[in-house]
Scaffold this motif. Structure first.
Motif, PDB file in Angstrom:
ATOM      1  N   UNK A 122       0.831  -1.210   0.000  1.00 23.91           N
ATOM      2  CA  UNK A 122       0.000   0.000   0.000  1.00 23.91           C
ATOM      3  C   UNK A 122       0.860   1.253   0.000  1.00 23.91           C
ATOM      4  N   UNK A 123       1.921   1.259   0.809  1.00 21.78           N
ATOM      5  CA  UNK A 123       2.778   2.440   0.894  1.00 21.78           C
ATOM      6  C   UNK A 123       3.545   2.643  -0.411  1.00 21.78           C
ATOM      7  N   UNK A 124       3.953   1.570  -1.050  1.00 15.12           N
ATOM      8  CA  UNK A 124       4.657   1.677  -2.330  1.00 15.12           C
ATOM      9  C   UNK A 124       3.743   2.276  -3.393  1.00 15.12           C
ATOM     10  N   UNK A 125       2.504   1.820  -3.435  1.00 13.55           N
ATOM     11  CA  UNK A 125       1.560   2.345  -4.412  1.00 13.55           C
ATOM     12  C   UNK A 125       1.269   3.821  -4.168  1.00 13.55           C
ATOM     13  N   UNK A 126       1.238   4.199  -2.906  1.00 16.13           N
ATOM     14  CA  UNK A 126       0.935   5.590  -2.562  1.00 16.13           C
ATOM     15  C   UNK A 126       2.143   6.500  -2.817  1.00 16.13           C
ATOM     16  N   UNK A 127       3.303   6.154  -2.246  1.00 17.85           N
ATOM     17  CA  UNK A 127       4.453   7.055  -2.289  1.00 17.85           C
ATOM     18  C   UNK A 127       5.258   6.937  -3.569  1.00 17.85           C
ATOM     19  N   UNK A 131      -0.492   6.769  -6.479  1.00 18.13           N
ATOM     20  CA  UNK A 131      -1.934   6.534  -6.487  1.00 18.13           C
ATOM     21  C   UNK A 131      -2.574   7.172  -5.262  1.00 18.13           C
ATOM     22  N   UNK A 132      -3.828   7.537  -5.384  1.00 21.76           N
ATOM     23  CA  UNK A 132      -4.552   8.081  -4.246  1.00 21.76           C
ATOM     24  C   UNK A 132      -4.999   6.948  -3.333  1.00 21.76           C
ATOM     25  N   UNK A 133      -5.322   7.312  -2.096  1.00 22.77           N
ATOM     26  CA  UNK A 133      -5.821   6.308  -1.154  1.00 22.77           C
ATOM     27  C   UNK A 133      -7.088   5.652  -1.686  1.00 22.77           C
ATOM     28  N   UNK A 134      -7.954   6.443  -2.312  1.00 22.26           N
ATOM     29  CA  UNK A 134      -9.193   5.886  -2.864  1.00 22.26           C
ATOM     30  C   UNK A 134      -8.900   4.858  -3.954  1.00 22.26           C
ATOM     31  N   UNK A 135      -7.957   5.165  -4.841  1.00 22.49           N
ATOM     32  CA  UNK A 135      -7.625   4.224  -5.910  1.00 22.49           C
ATOM     33  C   UNK A 135      -7.078   2.921  -5.348  1.00 22.49           C
ATOM     34  N   UNK A 136      -6.214   3.018  -4.349  1.00 20.72           N
ATOM     35  CA  UNK A 136      -5.644   1.807  -3.754  1.00 20.72           C
ATOM     36  C   UNK A 136      -6.729   0.996  -3.062  1.00 20.72           C
ATOM     37  N   UNK A 137      -7.625   1.678  -2.345  1.00 18.18           N
ATOM     38  CA  UNK A 137      -8.717   0.985  -1.665  1.00 18.18           C
ATOM     39  C   UNK A 137      -9.614   0.267  -2.664  1.00 18.18           C
ATOM     40  N   UNK A 138      -9.920   0.915  -3.780  1.00 21.77           N
ATOM     41  CA  UNK A 138     -10.751   0.283  -4.798  1.00 21.77           C
ATOM     42  C   UNK A 138     -10.063  -0.934  -5.399  1.00 21.77           C
ATOM     43  N   UNK A 139      -8.750  -0.834  -5.601  1.00 23.06           N
ATOM     44  CA  UNK A 139      -8.013  -1.948  -6.178  1.00 23.06           C
ATOM     45  C   UNK A 139      -8.022  -3.156  -5.251  1.00 23.06           C
ATOM     46  N   UNK A 140      -8.012  -2.903  -3.933  1.00 26.60           N
ATOM     47  CA  UNK A 140      -7.996  -3.998  -2.960  1.00 26.60           C
ATOM     48  C   UNK A 140      -9.375  -4.320  -2.404  1.00 26.60           C
ATOM     49  N   UNK A 141     -10.386  -3.643  -2.942  1.00 25.99           N
ATOM     50  CA  UNK A 141     -11.775  -3.917  -2.568  1.00 25.99           C
ATOM     51  C   UNK A 141     -11.998  -3.783  -1.062  1.00 25.99           C
ATOM     52  N   UNK A 142     -11.418  -2.723  -0.479  1.00 24.30           N
ATOM     53  CA  UNK A 142     -11.635  -2.435   0.940  1.00 24.30           C
ATOM     54  C   UNK A 142     -12.123  -0.997   1.061  1.00 24.30           C
ATOM     55  N   UNK A 151      -2.300   2.874   5.499  1.00 23.67           N
ATOM     56  CA  UNK A 151      -1.217   3.706   4.977  1.00 23.67           C
ATOM     57  C   UNK A 151      -0.660   4.616   6.068  1.00 23.67           C
ATOM     58  N   UNK A 152      -1.533   5.160   6.899  1.00 26.09           N
ATOM     59  CA  UNK A 152      -1.073   6.030   7.989  1.00 26.09           C
ATOM     60  C   UNK A 152      -0.174   5.278   8.954  1.00 26.09           C
ATOM     61  N   UNK A 153      -0.567   4.050   9.305  1.00 24.66           N
ATOM     62  CA  UNK A 153       0.266   3.240  10.197  1.00 24.66           C
ATOM     63  C   UNK A 153       1.623   2.960   9.563  1.00 24.66           C
ATOM     64  N   UNK A 154       1.603   2.660   8.274  1.00 18.78           N
ATOM     65  CA  UNK A 154       2.859   2.374   7.580  1.00 18.78           C
ATOM     66  C   UNK A 154       3.762   3.604   7.562  1.00 18.78           C
ATOM     67  N   UNK A 155       3.188   4.771   7.309  1.00 20.72           N
ATOM     68  CA  UNK A 155       3.991   6.000   7.283  1.00 20.72           C
ATOM     69  C   UNK A 155       4.593   6.284   8.652  1.00 20.72           C
ATOM     70  N   UNK A 156       3.806   6.055   9.708  1.00 21.06           N
ATOM     71  CA  UNK A 156       4.339   6.281  11.058  1.00 21.06           C
ATOM     72  C   UNK A 156       5.487   5.317  11.347  1.00 21.06           C
ATOM     73  N   UNK A 157       5.362   4.097  10.862  1.00 21.44           N
ATOM     74  CA  UNK A 157       6.389   3.085  11.121  1.00 21.44           C
ATOM     75  C   UNK A 157       7.727   3.465  10.518  1.00 21.44           C
ATOM     76  N   UNK A 158       7.703   4.021   9.304  1.00 20.51           N
ATOM     77  CA  UNK A 158       8.972   4.315   8.618  1.00 20.51           C
ATOM     78  C   UNK A 158       9.422   5.760   8.801  1.00 20.51           C
ATOM     79  N   UNK A 159       8.661   6.564   9.537  1.00 20.71           N
ATOM     80  CA  UNK A 159       9.009   7.980   9.661  1.00 20.71           C
ATOM     81  C   UNK A 159      10.364   8.187  10.326  1.00 20.71           C
ATOM     82  N   UNK A 160      10.756   7.299  11.215  1.00 17.41           N
ATOM     83  CA  UNK A 160      12.036   7.460  11.894  1.00 17.41           C
ATOM     84  C   UNK A 160      13.187   6.755  11.220  1.00 17.41           C
TER      85      UNK A 160
END
Length: 390
Positions: A122-127, A131-142, A151-160
């Motif tokens: 998800x983070x790779x597709x976004x950053x 792709x937008x969050x909506x596009x990624x969500x539609x692709x994964x049917x969530x 995506x927010x959790x992933x960004x927080x994880x790699x922020x440091x």
């Protein structure tokens, strides 16, 4: 500035902001804000705010300038970050962007081992993919909110995580492979997106497995149009109309694969691509070189402990040496392995045991999670049951 160009610039712009002191999450948010602004105004007219008065000659530099200002605005607006703001360098003077390629570092960051595979994708597709969050969500049917949280959790994880150490190319390749295998759903073609991103990576790293993965993707994608019938049902490889295969993609994939194999650093993706190339090279299913395919599967078994490789090898052995040899190879595997029952059904059918094959096809259909695969297996069972004596 067209959208495709802007999306291709996003990884480098994010990485520039991170090098200037922004954490990953804030940098990604600032770049997305700048992207929205670019798509909204498509600057080419009078000066307005962040926008230049003349047509943009340096789109990357423009995006960096606007994104950096967005980042500074957000930082200044947050009182809790006052002390961090004091440590920031003075805002750089707008000008041509340095010819530094930071995209590779961003690939490594988004495929960081601290992330789960789904979060890394998800983070790779976004950053990286833009792709937008909506596009990624539609692709994964969530739901979009679910994907936004992921995506927010992933960004927080790699922020440091600092971008000052070499990343693991193998991890990046695995993430891109996962993206490709998601295929297509919604309005985002993830298979095509994975090919685009893997092309970028193959240019940036001197690694034969990057070329091997790109070749594998191209060879598989070349058969896409023939994989489903007009009603959406699956068409097995042996029954596909090979005239619908993309010969241009096949030729490119084979050329890339040959160059990678010529470096004599065999890896898993190169071996898989070699198998796909043998399928693509056969004018008909009957002319497939199954003996050589078995040899490539033997190489794959040495390279990876993946049980799916052994399962696919059993199919190839059944084609090369007969269905009973395939069933013997299958007997060495865990029967609970996904698709194992379907493979057993196919081999029993080829061996002439239609009753057992029909039963196993029905059992495999019950286990299948994919609707198209379930329908295909159900039809196979019904086809054989209709041939059995009453």
């Amino acid at each position: 500035m067209d959208e495709a160009l802007l999306r291709s610039l996003i990884p480098g712009v994010i990485a520039v902001l991170v090098r200037r002191g922004a954490d990953f999450a804030a940098a990604e948010d600032a770049v997305q804000d700048a992207l929205v602004e670019a798509l909204r105004v498509r600057p080419a007219g009078p000066s307005s705010g962040d926008l230049p008065a003349e047509p943009v000659r340096d789109p990357k530099g423009w995006l960096i300038t606007v994104a950096w200002r967005r980042f500074l605005d957000a930082t200044r607006a947050d009182a809790a970050r006052r002390r961090r703001e004091d440590r920031l360098d003075e805002e750089p003077v707008p000008g041509p962007a340095a010819a530094v390629d930071d995209t590779l570092q961003l690939y490594f960051l988004c495929a960081h081992p601290s992330l789960t595979p789904s979060s890394a994708v998800a983070l790779t597709l976004r950053a990286v993919g833009g792709l937008t969050t909506r596009q990624i969500a539609q692709a994964y049917l969530v739901p979009e909110a679910t994907m936004a949280q992921r995506i927010s959790r992933a960004k927080r994880t790699v922020s440091g995580v600092r971008l000052d150490r070499p990343g693991d190319v193998a991890t990046v390749l695995r993430v891109l492979y996962l993206v490709f295998n998601e295929g297509y759903s919604g309005d985002v073609d993830l298979a095509a997106e994975a090919i685009r991103l893997t092309r970028q990576l193959a240019v940036r790293v001197d690694h034969p497995e990057a070329a091997g993965l790109l070749a594998l993707m191209l060879l598989h994608h070349a058969r896409r149009a023939a994989r489903t019938a007009a009603d959406g049902s699956l068409v097995p490889l042996a029954e596909q109309d090979r005239g619908r295969w993309d010969t241009g993609a096949i030729a490119e994939g084979v050329m890339i694969l040959q160059a990678a194999l010529g470096r004599d650093r065999l890896g898993e993706f190169q071996a898989q691509a070699a198998i796909a190339a043998l399928h693509a090279d056969a004018p008909t299913a009957e002319e497939t070189d199954w003996v050589q395919i078995v040899e490539w599967y033997d190489e794959l078994v040495l390279l990876t402990a993946n049980p799916v490789v052994r399962l696919n090898r059993a199919v190839a052995v059944g084609e090369a040496d007969g269905p009973r040899a395939g069933l013997a190879a299958l007997a060495e595997l865990d029967a609970s392995l996904p698709r194992c029952t379907a493979v057993a059904a196919y081999l029993h059918e080829r061996d002439g045991d239609l009753a057992t094959a029909a039963r196993l096809y029905a059992e495999a259909a019950h286990k299948a999670h994919d609707l198209a695969e379930r329908d295909h297996l159900t039809r196979q069972s019904a086809r054989l049951n209709a041939r059995l004596p009453r």
